[in-house]
Design an enzyme around this catalytic site. Structure first.
Site, PDB file in Angstrom:
ATOM      1  N   SER A 142       0.824  -1.204   0.000  1.00  0.00           N
ATOM      2  CA  SER A 142       0.000   0.000   0.000  1.00  0.00           C
ATOM      3  C   SER A 142       0.860   1.257   0.000  1.00  0.00           C
ATOM      4  O   SER A 142       1.572   1.525  -0.956  1.00  0.00           O
ATOM      5  CB  SER A 142      -0.965  -0.032   1.184  1.00  0.00           C
ATOM      6  OG  SER A 142      -1.921   0.981   1.091  1.00  0.00           O
ATOM      7  N   ASP A 298      -3.354   6.629  -3.221  1.00  0.00           N
ATOM      8  CA  ASP A 298      -2.084   6.103  -2.735  1.00  0.00           C
ATOM      9  C   ASP A 298      -1.564   5.045  -3.721  1.00  0.00           C
ATOM     10  O   ASP A 298      -2.230   4.742  -4.716  1.00  0.00           O
ATOM     11  CB  ASP A 298      -2.222   5.583  -1.305  1.00  0.00           C
ATOM     12  CG  ASP A 298      -3.052   4.323  -1.180  1.00  0.00           C
ATOM     13  OD1 ASP A 298      -3.864   4.058  -2.087  1.00  0.00           O
ATOM     14  OD2 ASP A 298      -2.911   3.597  -0.173  1.00  0.00           O
ATOM     15  N   ASP A 300      -1.352   1.852  -4.155  1.00  0.00           N
ATOM     16  CA  ASP A 300      -2.171   0.729  -4.634  1.00  0.00           C
ATOM     17  C   ASP A 300      -3.612   1.151  -4.867  1.00  0.00           C
ATOM     18  O   ASP A 300      -4.479   0.323  -5.146  1.00  0.00           O
ATOM     19  CB  ASP A 300      -2.089  -0.473  -3.692  1.00  0.00           C
ATOM     20  CG  ASP A 300      -2.796  -0.251  -2.364  1.00  0.00           C
ATOM     21  OD1 ASP A 300      -2.815   0.907  -1.891  1.00  0.00           O
ATOM     22  OD2 ASP A 300      -3.314  -1.221  -1.784  1.00  0.00           O
ATOM     23  N   ASP A 302      -6.122   2.181  -3.130  1.00  0.00           N
ATOM     24  CA  ASP A 302      -7.298   1.836  -2.325  1.00  0.00           C
ATOM     25  C   ASP A 302      -7.706   2.983  -1.402  1.00  0.00           C
ATOM     26  O   ASP A 302      -8.738   2.903  -0.736  1.00  0.00           O
ATOM     27  CB  ASP A 302      -7.081   0.533  -1.538  1.00  0.00           C
ATOM     28  CG  ASP A 302      -6.010   0.628  -0.469  1.00  0.00           C
ATOM     29  OD1 ASP A 302      -5.255   1.625  -0.448  1.00  0.00           O
ATOM     30  OD2 ASP A 302      -5.913  -0.307   0.354  1.00  0.00           O
TER      31      ASP A 302
END
Length: 555
Positions: A142, A298, A300, A302
């Site tokens: 992440s 961000d 990734d 999500d």
């Protein structure tokens, strides 16, 4: 070393070992740290620094995790063949970890579907539901620093309840998978075929885009928006642009230096939109273009961060502000839809998020669902229509992606901004209306990082044995131990304090970092003077943060 399938980490470990054998103190400490136990598998899956050794993220650790997951799935499904979707981002090692997972899971008897290329985490979460998979694996860390990687596990199909389809694991599944990982023997003995899994095509992404834009997209009457966007060197840029384009937002400028995936994240000190400096380039481009809206996801994709122009500058909305703003826009009839949310649609947030959401739900006659911290809990709230956590995570279409999704959130924010502009208003006008209706809710966090992990439980024990009697000049009127279970929620390590002035603090250890986190909230009546209320709230919040930090003994 003999059981490590990767020559690079074998060589890395051999070099550390050679220095340790020469009594190099730094190498001895490094070796001890690498072998102080296995990287712990929990409700966040795996996450840690890349490198050799069982306490690092590497191919050996990932293959062991995949083998344990595969055996647990086969056992849980009573020998039926599990279907598993595997996705990955563009971080260092992600493609290799995904390929290893596909091979080991196939060898364990699973049907494996591998996403075609590095894609956002929400695409993987969507595919678990869309493809009726029993589990999903997402290789990502992440918004962690570039030296980290991670391994998230989702359950679905026959391995999950209806509310848990496409949601990250929770107890007791995490403990069951961890025990299966611990039972894995030599990696050299694992069946690791060179093929046998299915590599999905671009249709997987197209189905995600169709579903997301069908759920939250659609053109909104109103003046065109000038948008600036940044994926912060992650995998969300292309997907975000296409989702916005399909929803009628064509005037989108992307921060050029951050547009393409780069696992080194060269333009930011920390690839988290909440971190100071992370949005500097995007804010500069937004000012240069005289933009109407800034959207950041961000690495990734999500999570979503939003900034809006205000008084000749730019205001970055907090996670709580955007969460309550989105809930109000979704629930209010005539804004994003003619009817607003239907009766019975549940608004949910974590126990560390603002209390304002519960008041918004009550105002619109909708049920409110509290949840423990993390989307593994928020997404499981029955009847969920919208859920959020203060760490800029939002679930705006749970029937499509039952997890936080920065892409669908960004589209919904753009639609709300355009709809409000039609009436000569902006996103912050809605926040002002909420403050006048419910009082100004100001939130902030104290994050106390430690080098010695033992200091965190010591601080929690201190707060339990000697809780503060006063915070920010007001008497503490209520102390709740979340470990005993509150609001019908499962027990968790945390404490909640309330004061006579209406302030609230939740203290809990971080689940992913060596930190103690204190989530602070003050509520100030507006009384017709919003600027004065803001000033009082800022002062009260600063005092609250100072006092709770001192009470922990770590501040």
């Amino acid at each position: 070393m003999a059981d490590d399938p990767d020559t690079a980490t074998r060589d890395e470990l051999a070099a550390v070992l050679a220095r340790a054998e020469d009594d190099d103190p730094a190498a001895l400490a490094d070796l001890a740290d690498r072998f102080s136990g296995f990287l712990e598998f929990g409700t966040a899956g795996l996450r840690g620094a890349l490198g050799a050794g069982p306490r690092r993220m590497n191919r050996a650790v990932v293959q062991r995790a995949a083998a344990g997951l595969g055996s647990w799935l086969v056992r849980t499904l009573d020998g039926a063949r599990p279907r598993v979707v595997v996705g990955y981002d563009a971080r260092h090692g992600s493609a290799d970890f995904a390929a290893d997972s596909a091979s080991v899971l196939t060898g364990a008897g699973c049907e494996v579907l591998l996403l075609p290329r590095p894609l956002p985490t929400p695409v993987l979460a969507f595919c678990v539901r869309d493809l009726d998979a029993d589990a999903g694996v997402m290789v990502t860390a992440s918004h962690n620093p570039p030296q980290d990687n991670g391994y998230k596990v989702y359950l679905g199909g026959r391995a999950a309840s209806e509310e848990g389809r496409g949601v990250q694991i929770v107890p007791p599944a995490d403990a069951g998978i961890a025990a299966a990982i611990d039972a894995v023997g030599r990696l050299a003995d694992l069946p690791r075929p060179d093929g046998g899994w299915t590599s999905l095509g671009e249709e997987a992404l197209q189905r995600y885009l169709d579903a997301v834009t069908g759920a939250v997209g659609g053109t909104t009457d109103g003046p065109a928006l000038r948008v600036v966007a940044t994926p912060l060197h992650g995998v969300g840029g292309e997907v975000l642009l296409e989702a916005l384009r399909r929803s009628g937002f064509d005037d989108v400028a992307v921060v050029a230096e951050q547009a393409e995936p780069d696992p080194d994240f060269p333009t930011v000190a920390f690839p988290n939109p909440e971190e100071p400096g992370a949005l500097d380039r995007a804010l500069a481009l937004a000012a240069e273009r005289d933009a109407d809206l800034l959207l950041a996801v961000d690495p990734d994709a999500d999570r979503c961060c939003v900034a809006v122009p205000e008084a000749g500058s730019w205001r970055v909305l907090t996670g709580d502000e955007l969460g309550c703003l989105l809930a109000e826009c979704m629930a209010r009839p005539g804004l994003l839809s003619e009817e607003g949310l239907p009766a019975g649609a549940v608004l949910a947030c974590s126990v560390v998020s603002s209390q304002l959401l519960q008041q918004i739900a009550a105002h619109h006659g909708l049920p409110f669902g509290p949840a423990l911290t993390g989307f593994k809990w928020i997404a499981r709230v029955p009847g969920l229509a919208f859920g959020y956590e203060e760490a800029i995570g939002y679930c705006v279409a749970p029937h499509v992606v039952r997890d936080k999704d920065g892409i669908s959130t960004a589209v919904l924010v753009a639609r709300a901004a355009q709809a409000l502009r039609r009436d000569g208003r902006g996103l912050t006008d809605v926040l002002d209306e909420l403050a006048e209706r419910h009082g100004l809710h100001a939130t902030g966090q104290v994050s106390l990082r430690v080098d010695d992990l033992s200091l965190v439980p010591q601080a929690m024990a201190r707060l339990r044995s000697t809780p503060p009697t006063e915070l920010a000049g007001a008497a503490v009127t209520g102390t709740e131990d979340l470990a005993e279970g509150v609001d019908g929620l499962p027990p968790t390590d945390g404490l909640r304090f309330r004061t006579a002035a209406g302030a609230r603090v939740v203290v809990r250890p971080s689940g992913t970092e060596p930190k103690l986190k204190c989530y602070c909230e003050v509520v100030v009546p507006v009384d017709g003077d919003l600027p004065a209320a803001r000033a009082r709230a800022a002062e009260a919040l600063q005092a609250l943060r100072r006092d709770i930090a001192a009470a922990t003994g770590l501040g």
